[in-house]
Design a protein around this motif. Structure first.
Motif, mmCIF file in Angstrom:
data_model
loop_
_atom_site.group_PDB
_atom_site.id
_atom_site.type_symbol
_atom_site.label_atom_id
_atom_site.label_comp_id
_atom_site.label_asym_id
_atom_site.label_seq_id
_atom_site.Cartn_x
_atom_site.Cartn_y
_atom_site.Cartn_z
ATOM 1 N N ASP A 251 59.925 111.927 -40.590
ATOM 2 C CA ASP A 251 60.664 110.882 -41.286
ATOM 3 C C ASP A 251 59.691 110.160 -42.220
ATOM 4 O O ASP A 251 58.536 110.545 -42.337
ATOM 5 N N GLY A 252 60.140 109.146 -42.886
ATOM 6 C CA GLY A 252 59.311 108.467 -43.865
ATOM 7 C C GLY A 252 58.485 107.328 -43.300
ATOM 8 O O GLY A 252 58.064 106.444 -44.052
ATOM 9 N N ALA A 253 58.222 107.324 -42.009
ATOM 10 C CA ALA A 253 57.463 106.238 -41.386
ATOM 11 C C ALA A 253 56.048 106.148 -41.969
ATOM 12 O O ALA A 253 55.432 107.164 -42.288
ATOM 13 N N LYS B 196 72.317 107.892 -41.829
ATOM 14 C CA LYS B 196 71.762 108.208 -40.507
ATOM 15 C C LYS B 196 72.580 109.250 -39.750
ATOM 16 O O LYS B 196 72.079 109.892 -38.846
ATOM 17 N N SER B 197 73.829 109.457 -40.124
ATOM 18 C CA SER B 197 74.638 110.472 -39.445
ATOM 19 C C SER B 197 74.169 111.889 -39.786
ATOM 20 O O SER B 197 74.552 112.846 -39.137
ATOM 21 N N LYS B 198 73.318 112.033 -40.789
ATOM 22 C CA LYS B 198 72.820 113.347 -41.225
ATOM 23 C C LYS B 198 71.494 113.738 -40.568
ATOM 24 O O LYS B 198 70.987 114.827 -40.804
ATOM 25 N N THR B 199 70.914 112.870 -39.743
ATOM 26 C CA THR B 199 69.582 113.150 -39.195
ATOM 27 C C THR B 199 69.523 114.430 -38.380
ATOM 28 O O THR B 199 68.549 115.159 -38.434
ATOM 29 N N SER B 200 70.559 114.716 -37.615
ATOM 30 C CA SER B 200 70.516 115.929 -36.788
ATOM 31 C C SER B 200 70.575 117.198 -37.634
ATOM 32 O O SER B 200 70.204 118.267 -37.164
ATOM 33 N N TRP C 116 66.114 120.539 -34.039
ATOM 34 C CA TRP C 116 65.425 120.849 -32.782
ATOM 35 C C TRP C 116 64.811 119.623 -32.140
ATOM 36 O O TRP C 116 64.721 119.529 -30.920
ATOM 37 N N VAL C 117 64.413 118.661 -32.951
ATOM 38 C CA VAL C 117 63.895 117.405 -32.392
ATOM 39 C C VAL C 117 65.004 116.707 -31.617
ATOM 40 O O VAL C 117 64.817 116.255 -30.489
ATOM 41 N N ILE D 88 65.090 115.991 -27.543
ATOM 42 C CA ILE D 88 65.235 114.628 -27.017
ATOM 43 C C ILE D 88 66.498 114.526 -26.163
ATOM 44 O O ILE D 88 66.487 113.934 -25.079
ATOM 45 N N SER D 89 67.579 115.101 -26.627
ATOM 46 C CA SER D 89 68.825 115.081 -25.869
ATOM 47 C C SER D 89 68.654 115.772 -24.515
ATOM 48 O O SER D 89 69.116 115.266 -23.481
ATOM 49 N N ASN D 90 67.985 116.912 -24.510
ATOM 50 C CA ASN D 90 67.750 117.629 -23.248
ATOM 51 C C ASN D 90 66.861 116.833 -22.304
ATOM 52 O O ASN D 90 67.089 116.810 -21.090
#
Length: 80
Positions: free
Chosen positions: A29-31, A52-56, A61-62, A66-68
């Protein structure tokens, strides 16, 4: 995945130096803590997503990892 002390630029840069091959590519990301990552890797693509709805879609895979991990923790500690 690895737990790090904080997300400061110094900690992030040290983690990159210690664990990522210099010939690797990275999409982040742009951090601000990733600003100098290009000094350590051959290829760095910083993606700034306004919707933000497009991040996935950008880093699927990130989000799956994280979800797993969250699901695993919920399964282990569900009764505590």
């Amino acid at each position: 995945m690895k737990i790090i002390e904080d997300l400061t630029k110094q900690t992030t840069q040290q983690q990159i130096k210690d664990t990522i091959d210099t010939k690797a590519s990275a999409t982040t990301d742009g951090a601000n803590n990733y600003n100098d990552i290009k000094d350590h890797l051959e290829d760095h693509n910083a993606v700034i997503i306004k919707d933000k709805s497009k991040t996935s879609e950008i880093l699927p895979w990130v989000h799956i990892a994280i979800s797993n991990a969250k699901r695993l923790l919920l399964d282990i500690y569900h009764s505590h």
